[in-house]
Design a protein around this motif. Structure first.
Motif, PDB file in Angstrom:
ATOM      1  N   THR A  65       0.849  -1.190   0.000  1.00  0.00           N
ATOM      2  CA  THR A  65       0.000   0.000   0.000  1.00  0.00           C
ATOM      3  C   THR A  65       0.884   1.240   0.000  1.00  0.00           C
ATOM      4  O   THR A  65       1.731   1.411   0.883  1.00  0.00           O
ATOM      5  N   VAL A  68      -3.211   6.183   0.162  1.00  0.00           N
ATOM      6  CA  VAL A  68      -4.359   6.086   1.075  1.00  0.00           C
ATOM      7  C   VAL A  68      -5.324   7.217   0.758  1.00  0.00           C
ATOM      8  O   VAL A  68      -4.948   8.391   0.783  1.00  0.00           O
ATOM      9  N   LEU A 125      -7.395   1.854   0.653  1.00  0.00           N
ATOM     10  CA  LEU A 125      -5.966   1.597   0.483  1.00  0.00           C
ATOM     11  C   LEU A 125      -5.713   1.086  -0.928  1.00  0.00           C
ATOM     12  O   LEU A 125      -6.512   0.326  -1.475  1.00  0.00           O
ATOM     13  N   ASP A 419      -1.235   2.770   6.723  1.00  0.00           N
ATOM     14  CA  ASP A 419      -0.258   3.323   5.785  1.00  0.00           C
ATOM     15  C   ASP A 419       1.175   3.074   6.253  1.00  0.00           C
ATOM     16  O   ASP A 419       2.092   2.944   5.444  1.00  0.00           O
TER      17      ASP A 419
END
Length: 747
Positions: A65, A68, A125, A419
């Protein structure tokens, strides 16, 4: 060599200038494509575990990821029908976007971890596809398309690593444009003040243009072969202009000095090349050596500054040695044309009385004058005892940056920061039982909120919610484990957690690679600290050798290294006091945080190189006088008298270019600009003006000591400053050229 360069300039001046113009045009054509070849990023060690983890996750699971989306419903809760429909539509659009993959949203299964405590914010995400450069481009496209006001009363903001990079790339050109808008006019004005004539003031710009265009061409060619960071262009512009001014100032000042003695133009050029030209060559070598040390680091962000730094120094030196003498031959006495009103008062002395008197005072009482300066510098260096290093995150951006605002909301309103999660990849088949045991042990670590795997979510050492398996977390030949903590990203506790996670034994017969932002920080610090002794050792050794070849003394290089370390320690200490400890931080608008590791190393190398630049400027004139038979005291006072104005003027001009970066909104650019400018001024004033004459007085004749075998070696292979003496003047300078008898330094 210098004799041949001088003869070439005298006999073929116009040919040299034509060749230079053609070369600049060709280099400009090649350099125009530099930005298309250069890349973003480059902060990570490609051989580190975190980088390997990221590559494995990219290959097996579609990537970590790095983006965000914070979705807000200011007027209602997200579960309200209209907001719910708009949220699901947004997620569908994101999943259809070709630039994204691994999109995970609160609306998938109403995951509580992806919703804020008050129910008004939720997270989506995603992973932005591509390498670092492609990710920046793709991230900008996605962020521009999906952020802002949406249907259903929703508001969308972007955060995460890709968004931070996008905000930095958006802000950097603005910062550079403002810095150049400040630096260029001020530099031009100072050039006029320093030289006192329009023609002389314009000559350094010619050398700066050659250095900048040549280095852009170098970077464009290198960018087609190796990874080169686009950030290197910033150094190219600042250093190219600064060194062009430094070297041209030294050459023009010496040329005008020789004209003032009544020498012919040819003799003045010949003597200038033998003296100032030799100094430029050695100065360039010392600066290049310091910047070449950046090439030992594995991060191509740092290596790129080495490419640019060595290139711009070498090209500036070549331009100064070949093009400047040709310009001086063609111009002759017209180098003083366009003399400005404040510079019309004639002077008969070539020395700077203030610097000569300062050197004389220091030489009479070296301990009394040097101790207070040393004390101030050591106190300024004391914050280095508590220095900590970090890597860039959202805190380097201004507070109104979108990605920074998202990071603040994640810390304040969400249970754990997805995150900033640690991403573990096991590149081998793993059965459910050992995978579950491994995840349970990880979830029991202090600070861990939850551990997500393909078989479920673990909290506090037990399975909290079983899962059917996800292609984003589980494959037959590999497993991915996500460790979400409630710790502040980049904090000492978060870095300690990386070590603790790596200490947990993975399932038998497998290897676990740990990635994520905090893991990248730990690995980056380890990588830089591991290579730093080698870099410093190479800088010290090569600088020592070069200064020995220049001076014939083993004491002078040691004296130069010690004084430079003291002045650089003071500079880094002040930057630590401001940017890490937070003093004056509110005044300049930065958030206190650990010193950015790459920029700190870069600032050290550049400041060290420029300090050695001025070391050579001053020592060259002192040694010239010493070789002519002057005692140490006379050589130092007269040497500083002749070079004090030059060093001060060069330092002020170069410092302006760096201080202009202090207006930047990105904090590590502010640190780099303010630190480099401060280092230059400390060196020019405190070190050259006080500590050098004090050290020379205390050392006395031993300042020029070398063992007999090294003296013989230097006599055979070393280079001295003096060169041939200028031809005596047959007659006074022509009355039609009044500028020839005025202040030859123009400063």
């Amino acid at each position: 060599m210098f004799e041949r360069i001088a003869d070439l300039a005298i006999r073929r001046a116009r040919l040299v200038l034509v060749v230079a113009v053609v070369a600049v045009a060709l280099m400009g054509a090649v350099g125009a494509g530099a930005f298309g070849q250069l890349k973003g990023g480059g902060y990570d060690d490609p051989a580190s575990p975190s980088t390997k983890a990221g590559q494995a996750i990219e290959e097996k699971f579609g990537g970590e990821t790095n983006l965000v989306f914070l979705v807000s419903a200011p007027g209602s809760r997200l579960d309200a029908p209209e907001a719910d429909r708009a949220g699901r539509a947004l997620v569908a659009d994101l999943r259809d976007d070709p630039n994204l993959e691994n999109v995970v949203a609160y609306w998938d299964a109403k995951q509580p971890a992806l919703r804020s405590e008050d129910g008004r914010e939720a997270l989506v995400l995603a992973h932005v596809k591509g390498d670092e450069t492609e990710q920046r481009k793709n991230a900008k496209t996605v962020i521009d398309a999906y952020t802002g006001a949406r249907e259903g009363g929703l508001s969308v903001q972007a955060g995460g690593g890709a968004a931070v990079g996008n905000d930095m790339e958006t802000q950097t050109p603005k910062d550079l444009l403002l810095a150049e808008a400040i630096a260029v006019p001020l530099t031009l004005l100072l050039l006029l003040v320093v030289f006192g004539s329009v023609v002389a003031a314009l000559l350094p710009l010619a050398i700066g243009t050659i250095a900048i265009t040549g280095t852009f061409a170098e970077l464009a060619l290198l960018g087609g072969v190796v990874d080169v960071s686009v950030s290197a262009t910033n150094l190219t512009t600042a250093l190219g202009l600064g060194l062009g001014i430094d070297y041209a100032l030294l050459m023009i000042s010496r040329f005008r000095e020789q004209l003032a003695t009544g020498s012919t133009v040819d003799d003045a050029v010949r003597h200038t090349v033998h003296t100032a030209g030799r100094t430029v060559a050695f100065s360039a070598a010392t600066v290049a050596v310091a910047l070449a040390a950046l090439l030992v680091f594995p991060q191509y962000f740092l290596r790129s500054f080495g490419y640019a730094g060595v290139g711009v120094v070498a090209i500036a030196a070549v331009g100064t040695l070949f093009v400047m003498p040709a310009l001086l031959v063609v111009l002759g006495h017209r180098v003083n044309s366009g003399r400005l009103p404040w510079a019309k008062r004639a002077r008969t002395s070539t020395r700077a009385p203030l610097w000569g008197r300062l050197a004389g005072t220091v030489m009479r009482r070296p301990v009394l004058t040097a101790l207070p300066v040393l004390a101030v510098l050591l106190v300024a260096a004391s914050p280095l005892l508590g220095i900590t290093l970090g890597t860039p995150d959202e805190r380097v951006l201004p507070e109104d940056a979108q990605s920074r605002q998202v990071a603040s909301v994640l810390r304040e309103k969400f249970d754990g920061n997805d995150d900033a999660a640690l991403h573990i990849v096991i590149d081998a088949p793993v059965d459910k039982a050992p995978l579950g045991s491994y995840a349970a042990e990880l979830s029991a670590l202090d600070g861990v909120v939850r551990v997500e795997t393909g078989i479920g979510t673990y909290e506090k050492g037990r399975l909290e919610a079983a899962g059917p398996g996800s292609a984003a977390l589980s494959r037959p030949d590999a497993q991915r484990v996500t460790v979400v903590s409630g710790l502040t990203p980049r904090s000492d506790e978060a870095q300690d957690l990386v070590d603790e996670v790596r200490a947990v034994a993975p399932p038998a017969g497998t290897e676990a690679l740990v990635g994520g932002g905090d893991a990248e920080l730990v690995d980056s610090k380890d990588s830089i600290s591991g290579q730093l002794p080698l870099a410093l050792g190479l800088v010290a050794l090569t600088t020592f050798v070069l200064l020995f070849l220049f001076t014939g003394s083993v004491v002078q290089p040691l004296r130069a290294l010690v004084l430079n370390v003291i002045s650089l320690g003071a500079t880094l200490g002040v930057m630590t006091w401001i940017f890490q400890d937070g003093n004056l931080a509110s005044l300049i608008g930065v958030t206190p945080q650990p010193m950015e590791a790459s920029m700190t190393v870069l600032m050290f190398c550049i400041a060290f190189g420029l300090s050695m630049d001025y070391e050579v400027f001053v020592t060259s004139r002192i040694k010239e006088l010493h070789d002519q038979g002057a005692d140490t005291r006379t050589a130092v006072t007269d040497g500083l008298g002749h070079t004090g104005r030059i060093v001060t003027a060069a330092a002020c001009l170069l410092a302006v270019s760096f201080f202009a970066f202090g207006t930047a909104k990105i904090s590590f650019m502010q640190m780099f600009g303010l630190g480099s400018g401060l280092a230059i001024l400390i060196d020019a004033v405190a070190v050259r003006g006080v500590l050098v004459p004090a050290a020379m007085r205390l050392l006395g004749r031993s300042a020029w000591y070398a063992p007999s075998f090294l003296r013989r070696f230097h006599g055979r292979y070393g280079l001295s400053e003096g060169g041939p003496a200028p031809a005596p003047a047959a007659a006074p300078a022509p009355a039609a050229q009044p500028s020839a008898v005025k202040d030859p330094t123009g400063v």
